[in-house]
Write a protein that holds these residues in place. Structure first.
Motif, PDB file in Angstrom:
ATOM      1  N   GLU A   1       1.764  15.087 -15.100  1.00  0.00           N
ATOM      2  CA  GLU A   1       1.441  16.504 -15.275  1.00  0.00           C
ATOM      3  C   GLU A   1       2.567  17.239 -15.984  1.00  0.00           C
ATOM      4  N   GLN A   2       3.798  16.868 -15.665  1.00  0.00           N
ATOM      5  CA  GLN A   2       4.937  17.505 -16.346  1.00  0.00           C
ATOM      6  C   GLN A   2       4.831  17.295 -17.846  1.00  0.00           C
TER       7      GLN A   2
ATOM      8  N   PHE B   1       1.804  11.344 -10.459  1.00  0.00           N
ATOM      9  CA  PHE B   1       1.088  12.613 -10.600  1.00  0.00           C
ATOM     10  C   PHE B   1       2.039  13.690 -11.140  1.00  0.00           C
ATOM     11  N   VAL B   2       3.232  13.746 -10.578  1.00  0.00           N
ATOM     12  CA  VAL B   2       4.217  14.742 -10.999  1.00  0.00           C
ATOM     13  C   VAL B   2       4.636  14.487 -12.441  1.00  0.00           C
TER      14      VAL B   2
ATOM     15  N   LEU C   1       2.085   9.203  -6.208  1.00  0.00           N
ATOM     16  CA  LEU C   1       2.532  10.586  -6.033  1.00  0.00           C
ATOM     17  C   LEU C   1       3.563  10.966  -7.096  1.00  0.00           C
TER      18      LEU C   1
ATOM     19  N   LYS D   1       2.093  16.729 -19.617  1.00  0.00           N
ATOM     20  CA  LYS D   1       0.960  17.493 -20.147  1.00  0.00           C
ATOM     21  C   LYS D   1       1.303  18.976 -20.288  1.00  0.00           C
ATOM     22  N   LEU D   2       1.907  19.519 -19.257  1.00  0.00           N
ATOM     23  CA  LEU D   2       2.200  20.953 -19.268  1.00  0.00           C
ATOM     24  C   LEU D   2       3.257  21.290 -20.311  1.00  0.00           C
TER      25      LEU D   2
ATOM     26  N   GLN E   1       1.631  21.143 -23.761  1.00  0.00           N
ATOM     27  CA  GLN E   1       0.730  22.266 -24.022  1.00  0.00           C
ATOM     28  C   GLN E   1       1.524  23.560 -24.200  1.00  0.00           C
ATOM     29  N   GLN E   2       2.572  23.707 -23.432  1.00  0.00           N
ATOM     30  CA  GLN E   2       3.405  24.901 -23.571  1.00  0.00           C
ATOM     31  C   GLN E   2       4.037  24.949 -24.965  1.00  0.00           C
TER      32      GLN E   2
ATOM     33  N   GLY F   1       0.814  -1.210   0.000  1.00  0.00           N
ATOM     34  CA  GLY F   1       0.000   0.000   0.000  1.00  0.00           C
ATOM     35  C   GLY F   1       0.844   1.255   0.000  1.00  0.00           C
ATOM     36  N   VAL F   2       1.881   1.273   0.817  1.00  0.00           N
ATOM     37  CA  VAL F   2       2.773   2.438   0.848  1.00  0.00           C
ATOM     38  C   VAL F   2       3.446   2.615  -0.512  1.00  0.00           C
TER      39      VAL F   2
ATOM     40  N   MET G   1       1.076   4.153  -2.936  1.00  0.00           N
ATOM     41  CA  MET G   1       0.895   5.574  -2.630  1.00  0.00           C
ATOM     42  C   MET G   1       2.077   6.392  -3.168  1.00  0.00           C
TER      43      MET G   1
END
Lengths: 509, 100
Positions: B57-58, B53-54, B50, B60-61, B64-65, B42-43, B46
């Protein structure tokens, strides 16, 4: 004689059975009580989502809402694996040392080895028997869940301040730190019966003015100092502009949901189990009643709305935020305040939030999109301060240490750096790694297109985005934002600072 | 400081009478291996989430940039800033071309 003896044995057995049945019923009732506080507290998060999404511009709605939803995704496991354990085992400042049971700053109840399973500390480890299906334990799981909802709330307090420019992932990392580390550490210290602030100094923060709100506000302040304002927020003279949220009605409905959820929050801060305790207790195991704290929260809203309305001269957002600030200002002493006192103090809290929010925006030049630092941070610490004045001498906790201004001050001095420094340092590290803020092009276009590749109101034509200048005039923002972007890339001024209108910087003093 | 939890006896008594049907729980023999393994997994999930997520998103951004810069709506860093007024296609969504 034999018959009489049999009757005595039968009567004794019946009494024991009745006692067992009564105890089980009481535990199950307590279980149900905490369960329903959790259900009600979900409204806080529905409210935070609506509140912040309404305050966001149309181009950032879903990225704003998604922060609140994913808060649950990351804070829940991190609080389960680490946060709850911190609450149970860090009451004396830090983790217990093996073989050291009590008595030193670092010597808590111990957490390594079989001895750790004694007492509350042992019940909070993720592998504890109390954390799974357990027919003999009706309390631990729901008590954990109530605290988990507190953790979501604490993290969500930060989220609104950062909207429209922070990376979703950066927010989630900060939410884990705040929701599963920082706030629960201060709760262990000053919001538990065995915390060192409680047992040594009589620190009294019954419904978490500073423990939840103040610390979250201080953490947010540290983050905002690194994050910077939204592009175009300030002109070259440092005067603040206002971005219109896309739906103020949604924001106000969100606040009303938060207010409803607060009743669950307040109730969950109390302890009840009738065969173990004599009645309702606050978090320090001092006596109080559910009615008294519900009375104070209701009167607190009334006073806060009143203070917010007059201090803001009738601004809708600040009127409702004033209600929240008023309640936060009286939460610390909600178990002991007379309703009239709560009404007066809440009114002052509502006014303080407006003045502090304006000062933070215009003087400190911090772009706190929803006034979280003022409402939660300033009024949270204000609430603890007020207890030192108006509830001095009230016995706190099982050791009956008298509440005092000095004790309250000790708590504030412990909590302020505990909240601020982790937020500042973590945000600074993320900033250095270029992981804190979205690229400026994405910020100007809107985060929703980058994050989700879609407009979430496709059936409605986009109207020109506007911004309210410091003099109150509302103008098309496109030119202002473009110039801010250009200045950013050409090294003119800070992010967020741009001429009031193109050309205005030449007229600025 | 409290020397002992006031109701410690109650809590510890509960701890000793644990149901044994808990999946991956302690079991009748007191073995906690399953519990610990599930905790570690589980840890791990998690932490991986996390990090993901970073990372996601990196991507995607950055994409798009690059897209926005390539579309010409924004000057390249260090480039010539646009003049006053919305001389470029809308950045934040508002359509300025009546025929759009």
């Amino acid at each position: 004689m034999a018959l009489a003896a049999d009757l005595v044995v039968l009567a004794q057995a019946t009494a024991e059975e009745l006692e067992g049945s009564l105890s089980l019923d009481s535990f199950v009732l307590a279980e149900q009580f905490y369960f329903f506080t959790v259900v009600i507290m979900w409204l806080i998060h529905a409210g935070f989502m609506a509140y912040e999404a309404g305050a966001a511009r149309r181009k950032n709605i879903m990225s704003t809402a998604m922060k609140n939803i994913l808060t649950i995704a990351v804070v829940t496991p991190s609080f389960y694996y680490f946060g709850w354990y911190i609450y149970g085992c860090f009451e004396q400042g830090g983790p217990g040392l093996p073989g050291v049971s009590n008595g030193s700053f670092l010597g808590g109840a111990g957490h390594n080895g079989p001895a750790a399973l004694e007492g509350f500390c042992g019940l909070t480890a993720p592998w504890s028997d109390a954390m799974g299906p357990n027919l003999q334990d009706h309390i631990s799981a729901v008590f954990f869940l109530a605290f988990l909802l507190f953790s979501w709330t604490t993290a969500s307090i930060m989220s609104g301040a950062l909207i429209e420019r922070i990376r979703l992932s950066a927010y989630l990392l900060l939410a884990v730190l705040l929701g599963s580390g920082v706030w629960i550490m201060d709760a262990a210290w000053g919001w538990s019966a065995g915390g060192w602030l409680t047992t040594r100094f009589g620190f009294h923060d019954a419904i978490a003015s500073a423990v939840v709100h103040g610390v979250a506000g201080a953490f947010t302040l540290g983050v905002l100092l690194n994050l910077g304002p939204r592009i175009g927020k300030y002109d070259m003279a440092g005067r603040a502009r206002t971005f219109r949220g896309h739906n103020t009605h949604l924001t106000l409905m969100g606040l009303m949901l938060i207010f409803t959820g607060f009743y669950g929050f307040y109730a969950a801060c109390l302890v009840i189990q009738s065969t173990t305790f004599p009645g309702w207790l606050n978090i320090y195991l001092s006596p109080t009643t559910l009615g008294s704290i519900a009375f104070v929260i209701t009167v607190g809203f009334a006073g806060g709305f009143t203070g917010g309305w007059f201090a803001s001269r009738g601004d809708p957002f600040w009127t409702l935020s004033g209600g929240l600030a008023g309640v936060i200002a009286v939460s610390a002493g909600a178990d002991v305040y007379h309703p009239s006192l709560a009404y007066l103090l809440a009114a002052s809290g509502g006014m303080l939030a407006v003045y502090a929010g304006t000062w933070i925006e215009r003087r400190l030049r911090l772009d706190d999109a929803v006034g979280a630092v003022a409402v939660h941070g300033v009024c949270g610490f204000y609430g603890v301060f007020l207890v030192g004045i108006f509830a001095g001498g009230y016995p706190t906790g099982v050791n009956n240490v008298e509440t005092s201004f000095g004790g309250q001050l000790m708590g504030m001095m412990a909590f302020l750096p505990l909240g601020f420094l982790p937020g500042f340092i973590a945000a600074w590290i993320l900033k250095k790694l270029n992981l804190l803020r979205v690229p400026p092009e994405v910020e100007l276009e809107g985060l929703d297109m980058a994050e989700f590749q879609q407009d979430f109101f496709p059936e409605f034509e986009r109207v020109p985005e506007t911004v309210v200048l410091p003099d109150g005039e509302e103008v098309d923002s496109a030119a202002i934002l473009l110039e801010a972007y250009s200045q950013l890339h050409n090294g003119h001024g800070e992010r967020g600072a741009v001429a009031a209108r193109p050309g205005d910087e030449r007229r600025s003093p | 400081m409290i020397d002992s939890f006031p109701w410690e006896g109650i809590w510890s008594d509960l701890g000793e009478e644990i149901s044994t049907f808990w999946t991956f729980g302690p079991g009748e023999d007191g073995s906690r291996t399953g519990t610990y393994v599930m905790t570690v997994l589980g840890v791990a999930l998690m932490l991986i989430a996390l990090g993901a997520f970073v990372w996601l998103e990196q991507r995607k951004l950055a994409a798009q940039q690059a897209l926005l810069r390539a579309a010409g709506g924004f000057p390249a860093p260090g480039g010539v800033p646009p003049g006053p007024g919305p001389s470029q296609p809308p950045l934040a969504g508002p359509a300025t071309d009546p025929g759009d």
